[in-house]
Design a protein around this motif. Sequence first.
Motif, PDB file in Angstrom:
ATOM      1  N   HIS A 233       7.788 -58.708  -0.728  1.00  0.00           N
ATOM      2  CA  HIS A 233       7.082 -59.857  -0.109  1.00  0.00           C
ATOM      3  C   HIS A 233       5.744 -60.039  -0.819  1.00  0.00           C
ATOM      4  O   HIS A 233       4.934 -59.104  -0.901  1.00  0.00           O
TER       5      HIS A 233
ATOM      6  N   GLU B 259      13.778 -60.726   7.402  1.00  0.00           N
ATOM      7  CA  GLU B 259      13.272 -62.052   7.727  1.00  0.00           C
ATOM      8  C   GLU B 259      12.118 -61.985   8.731  1.00  0.00           C
ATOM      9  O   GLU B 259      11.101 -62.693   8.600  1.00  0.00           O
ATOM     10  N   ARG B 260      12.248 -61.103   9.709  1.00  0.00           N
ATOM     11  CA  ARG B 260      11.208 -60.996  10.728  1.00  0.00           C
ATOM     12  C   ARG B 260       9.947 -60.339  10.146  1.00  0.00           C
ATOM     13  O   ARG B 260       8.812 -60.725  10.498  1.00  0.00           O
TER      14      ARG B 260
ATOM     15  N   ALA C  96       8.204 -62.831   8.185  1.00  0.00           N
ATOM     16  CA  ALA C  96       7.587 -63.836   9.069  1.00  0.00           C
ATOM     17  C   ALA C  96       6.275 -63.347   9.668  1.00  0.00           C
ATOM     18  O   ALA C  96       5.530 -64.143  10.260  1.00  0.00           O
TER      19      ALA C  96
ATOM     20  N   ASP D   9      19.137 -57.661   7.049  1.00  0.00           N
ATOM     21  CA  ASP D   9      18.741 -59.019   6.675  1.00  0.00           C
ATOM     22  C   ASP D   9      17.882 -59.669   7.768  1.00  0.00           C
ATOM     23  O   ASP D   9      16.880 -60.354   7.481  1.00  0.00           O
ATOM     24  N   ILE D  10      18.282 -59.427   9.026  1.00  0.00           N
ATOM     25  CA  ILE D  10      17.508 -59.996  10.137  1.00  0.00           C
ATOM     26  C   ILE D  10      16.116 -59.387  10.180  1.00  0.00           C
ATOM     27  O   ILE D  10      15.079 -60.091  10.372  1.00  0.00           O
TER      28      ILE D  10
ATOM     29  N   TYR E 173      12.283 -54.051   0.533  1.00  0.00           N
ATOM     30  CA  TYR E 173      12.261 -55.506   0.370  1.00  0.00           C
ATOM     31  C   TYR E 173      10.935 -55.886  -0.275  1.00  0.00           C
ATOM     32  O   TYR E 173       9.960 -55.124  -0.240  1.00  0.00           O
TER      33      TYR E 173
END
Length: 419
Positions: free
Chosen positions: A120, A59-60, A63, A55-56, A118
Motif C-alpha cells: 500500500h 481491502e479493509r 481502506a 482479499d477482504i 500486501y
Amino acid sequence: MIRYLRSTKSLTNTLALFFIGISVAIGVIAFCVFSLAIHWSEDRMGERRALLDRDIAVERFIAGEQGKITVDVLTDAYNDISLVPSDYREFIHQHEHYLGEVELKDKPTSRMVYKGAYTHNGKSYDIILLSRIDNVEFGLDEIIYSSLIVVALVTTLMCIFGTLLYRLSIQLIEPVNEIAEQLENHSGNSENEFTISTEAAVEFQTLTERLNQYRTDLNLALKREQAFARYASHELRTPLTVVKGAGKLLARTEQNDFSQRQIHRIDNATEQMITMVDALLSLVRYERNADNAPLREIPHNELHTIVADNSIQADEKDVTIKLNISSTPTVRATPPVMNMIIGNLIRNAIAATAKGEVTIDVSDTMLTITDDGPGLTNEPNLNGHGLGLLIVEDLSQRYQWQFRLRSHPDRGCIASIEF
C-alpha cells in the motif's frame, strides 16, 4: 494340508475365506480413503476460505483500518504481527509465507493460519489470518456417523457378493463333489445311476447324462460277457470232452506206432485246449473283481505238472527242461490261468531253442524262463511274439505283475514275471 487345499471339497471354504479376507481389506482401505478424503477436503476448503478472507482483509486495511479486524465470525486478520496471540506468533516468525492448519500442543483446537504480505502506497505490510476452522470441520460424532455409513455399505456389498459366490459355488463346485462322491460310493456297482442337482450348470447336467449312458453301456457289456461265459462254457467244453473221450477209446485199440503217436498228440492238444478254455473263461468271470480272488500258494506239484504238460516238443527236439524252485509265490490266479501263463512261456522257449536247455527258476517274488535260442532281434515285429505272449502280458497287467522279455548276455532270451 496341501492336498486338502487342492481338494474341491475344501474349495468352497477356501474361496469363502479368501473372499472374506479381500472384503475386509477392501473395507479397511475404503474407510481409510474416506477418512483421508474428508480431512483433505476440509483442509482444502479452509485454505480457499483463508485466501478469500485475505482479499477482504487487504481491502479493509487499505481502506484505513489497522491492527486487528474481524473478517467474519470465524476469521481474525492482523497487519501487525505483534498483535497476534503469542502461541501463534512464535510459529509465524519461522515462516515468510504460510498457509495451512496449525495444531499447537497446549491447545485443544486448531487454527487455519495464513501469513503473507500486501503493498500500500509503495510500502509492504504483513497480513496474518487466524481462522477457527474447527467450527466448520466434521466433529467426532459426524465422523463416526459417516464411517458407519461406509461400513454398512461395504457390509451390504459383502453380503451381496457372498450370496453370489455361494450360488456360483453351488453351480460350479458342488456338482464336482457330488459326482466324485458318487463315483467313490458306486465303485464296482454298475446298477446305480448318477444324480445331479437341478441348479447345477448345464455342462454338469450333460456330464451326468453321459456318465449314466456309459454306465448303462458297461452294464450291458458285462451282461454279454457273463452270458458268453455261461454259454461258451458248455459249447466249448462239450466238443473237447468228446474229442478227449474218442482219443482214449482209440488208444485202447491196437494201433501201430505212428497212430499211437498221433493219438497221443491229439490227447495233449485236447488237454491244452481245455486248460486254455478254463483260463479264458476264468478271465471273463474274474476280470472285474480280480482283487477279490483268494490268495493261494502255488504248490510244487502244480509247477511240475505244468512243466510236464508243456514239454512234449522238448522231448521231440532233444531240449532239456530244468526246473529250479527255491520258494513258491503267493498269487490270486487260478491253476488254469497259471498253466496258460507258464505253459505259453515254456512253449515259446522250446520253440526258440533248436538245441540246448530251457531253465525255469521260481522264487516267491519272481519266475524266469531262460532259453538257448538266438535271443531278441533288433528288427521290430508288428505281430509281436504270438498270441501266447499277448495273453501273458494281458494277464500280468490284470494281476498287477511285471512281465519282461529281454535278451540274455550269454544265452538266448529271458522271460520274467515279477509277482
